[in-house]
Scaffold this motif. Structure first.
Motif, mmCIF file in Angstrom:
data_model
loop_
_atom_site.group_PDB
_atom_site.id
_atom_site.type_symbol
_atom_site.label_atom_id
_atom_site.label_comp_id
_atom_site.label_asym_id
_atom_site.label_seq_id
_atom_site.Cartn_x
_atom_site.Cartn_y
_atom_site.Cartn_z
ATOM 1 N N ARG A 190 0.843 -1.191 0.000
ATOM 2 C CA ARG A 190 0.000 0.000 0.000
ATOM 3 C C ARG A 190 0.883 1.248 0.000
ATOM 4 O O ARG A 190 1.890 1.317 0.703
ATOM 5 N N ILE A 191 0.480 2.249 -0.799
ATOM 6 C CA ILE A 191 1.177 3.538 -0.861
ATOM 7 C C ILE A 191 0.226 4.627 -0.364
ATOM 8 O O ILE A 191 -0.908 4.738 -0.848
ATOM 9 N N ALA A 192 0.673 5.438 0.587
ATOM 10 C CA ALA A 192 -0.118 6.574 1.079
ATOM 11 C C ALA A 192 0.425 7.866 0.477
ATOM 12 O O ALA A 192 1.647 8.043 0.369
ATOM 13 N N VAL A 193 -0.488 8.726 0.079
ATOM 14 C CA VAL A 193 -0.107 10.009 -0.520
ATOM 15 C C VAL A 193 -0.674 11.138 0.334
ATOM 16 O O VAL A 193 -1.871 11.156 0.646
ATOM 17 N N THR A 222 -0.824 -0.600 -4.479
ATOM 18 C CA THR A 222 -2.123 0.043 -4.354
ATOM 19 C C THR A 222 -1.945 1.444 -3.775
ATOM 20 O O THR A 222 -1.400 1.597 -2.672
ATOM 21 N N VAL A 223 -2.390 2.451 -4.510
ATOM 22 C CA VAL A 223 -2.242 3.835 -4.070
ATOM 23 C C VAL A 223 -3.549 4.304 -3.445
ATOM 24 O O VAL A 223 -4.606 4.269 -4.084
ATOM 25 N N GLU A 224 -3.482 4.743 -2.201
ATOM 26 C CA GLU A 224 -4.679 5.206 -1.498
ATOM 27 C C GLU A 224 -5.089 6.600 -1.968
ATOM 28 O O GLU A 224 -4.312 7.310 -2.621
ATOM 29 N N GLU A 225 -6.285 6.993 -1.604
ATOM 30 C CA GLU A 225 -6.737 8.357 -1.890
ATOM 31 C C GLU A 225 -5.835 9.360 -1.184
ATOM 32 O O GLU A 225 -5.343 9.107 -0.068
ATOM 33 N N SER A 226 -5.605 10.503 -1.830
ATOM 34 C CA SER A 226 -4.740 11.527 -1.247
ATOM 35 C C SER A 226 -5.356 12.092 0.026
ATOM 36 O O SER A 226 -6.569 12.310 0.096
#
Length: 344
Positions: A190-193, A222-226
């Motif tokens: 998971r990637i957090a922005v 998987t990129v999470e919502e900013s």
């Protein structure tokens, strides 16, 4: 060692002795470019009358008053921006530029707009870091009607009345951040922005291109919502701390707005092994970022080269005033630097 004479200076500058005497006396008109050439030669050979020549050059040089509206006086990064801008103004040789640097702590569009108008009232041109908002766009429009150009700095504005933009290519910056995280992680995760505010063009464009690269080259991630930090470290800390408690597959963090201090604080509170498995990429470099890099907690910081960017900003502000100002909006990008723990 023999002290350089007026004849030595004239020879070094490629002018006559009479011209040097006219400059030193200050009683006869001499072309500004000639004075500047003699000034440079005097500095090079160590001529004793350099003070008088400098004074003459200042009197003949164009004088400008430039306003700069930056954000958050409490943040070290913006303080550093301000210092570099002042230095860039003082380094000008062909003009005398008086810099007026102000900070906005209450980041509402209304506050920024009113401060922008106030600066424009007393300055020839204004450089601004601000979110893209219709109220701010109206202020830019009003200043143009007053004959006061506005240059967007670091983050662009959509107002067509802006005179120029100076900053990095944020599309490339976001894809570079994604490349770094993709290359330094393995397997799914998971990637957090984190962004400062959805209205900062530089952050929104970086966010979009970051996702574009990962969709194309690393669909395993998987990129999470900013998540907006509102440029507040405390808010960034709260969100990252919560994320670390509720997820066990976090492998990357991108932060393109304010709040890096809070992100680092939250990461320091988890075991070193967990922390080592999370790759962190951020923008620009202040004291906290430098510390995080030295500790190996930050994988990379994608930074504006402050001296070069400040010099380009001041040059652009000079270019957009006066009778020779271009009609079209200037777009001036400067390559960003990639700072890692190994090259800091």
């Amino acid at each position: 060692m023999r002290r350089p004479t007026i004849r030595d200076l004239a020879q070094a500058a490629g002018v006559s002795v009479a011209t040097v005497n006219r400059i030193l006396s200050g009683t006869v008109s001499v072309r500004p470019k000639t004075v500047q050439r003699v000034q440079s030669a005097a500095e090079e050979i160590g001529f004793y009358g350099i003070g008088a020549i400098d004074d003459r050059a200042k009197k003949l040089s164009p004088h400008h008053r430039f306003g700069f509206l930056l954000q958050q006086s409490t943040r070290e990064l913006y303080k550093l921006f301000g210092k570099k801008i002042i230095a860039a103004c003082r380094d000008r040789r062909d003009e005398i530029v008086e810099p007026i640097v102000e900070f906005v702590d209450l980041l509402t569009p209304e506050t920024i707009s009113s401060r922008l108008i106030a600066l424009g009232d007393t300055c020839d041109v204004v450089g601004v870091i601000a979110p893209d908002h219709p109220i701010i766009g109206q202020a830019i429009r009003s200043l143009k009607e007053m004959g006061k150009p506005v240059v967007a700095y670091i983050t662009d504005q959509s107002a067509p009345e802006r005179a120029a933009y100076v900053g990095t290519d944020n599309w490339k910056l976001g894809r570079t951040a994604a490349f770094l995280i993709a290359q330094t992680t393995q397997g799914p995760g998971r990637i957090a922005v984190f962004i400062g505010n959805h209205r900062y063009q530089c952050q929104d464009v970086s966010d979009a291109s970051f996702r574009s690269y990962l969709r194309e080259h690393a669909p395993r991630l998987t990129v999470e919502e900013s998540r907006p930090t509102h440029e507040e470290s405390s808010e960034a800390y709260r969100m990252v701390a919560e994320l670390l408690k509720t997820t066990d597959d976090l492998v990357g963090i991108l932060i393109v707005g304010g709040g890096i201090t809070g992100v680092l604080r939250a990461l320091r509170e988890v075991p070193a092994k967990r922390r080592a498995g999370i790759k962190l990429v951020c923008r620009d470099i202040g004291p906290d970022t430098r510390k995080g890099l030295s500790e190996g907690m930050i994988t990379a910081a994608l930074c504006h080269p402050l001296e070069a960017t400040s010099a380009l900003l001041v040059q652009t502000m000079i270019d957009v005033i006066g009778p020779q100002a271009p009609v079209a909006t200037l777009q001036r990008s400067i390559p960003f630097e990639i700072v890692t723990p190994e090259n800091i």
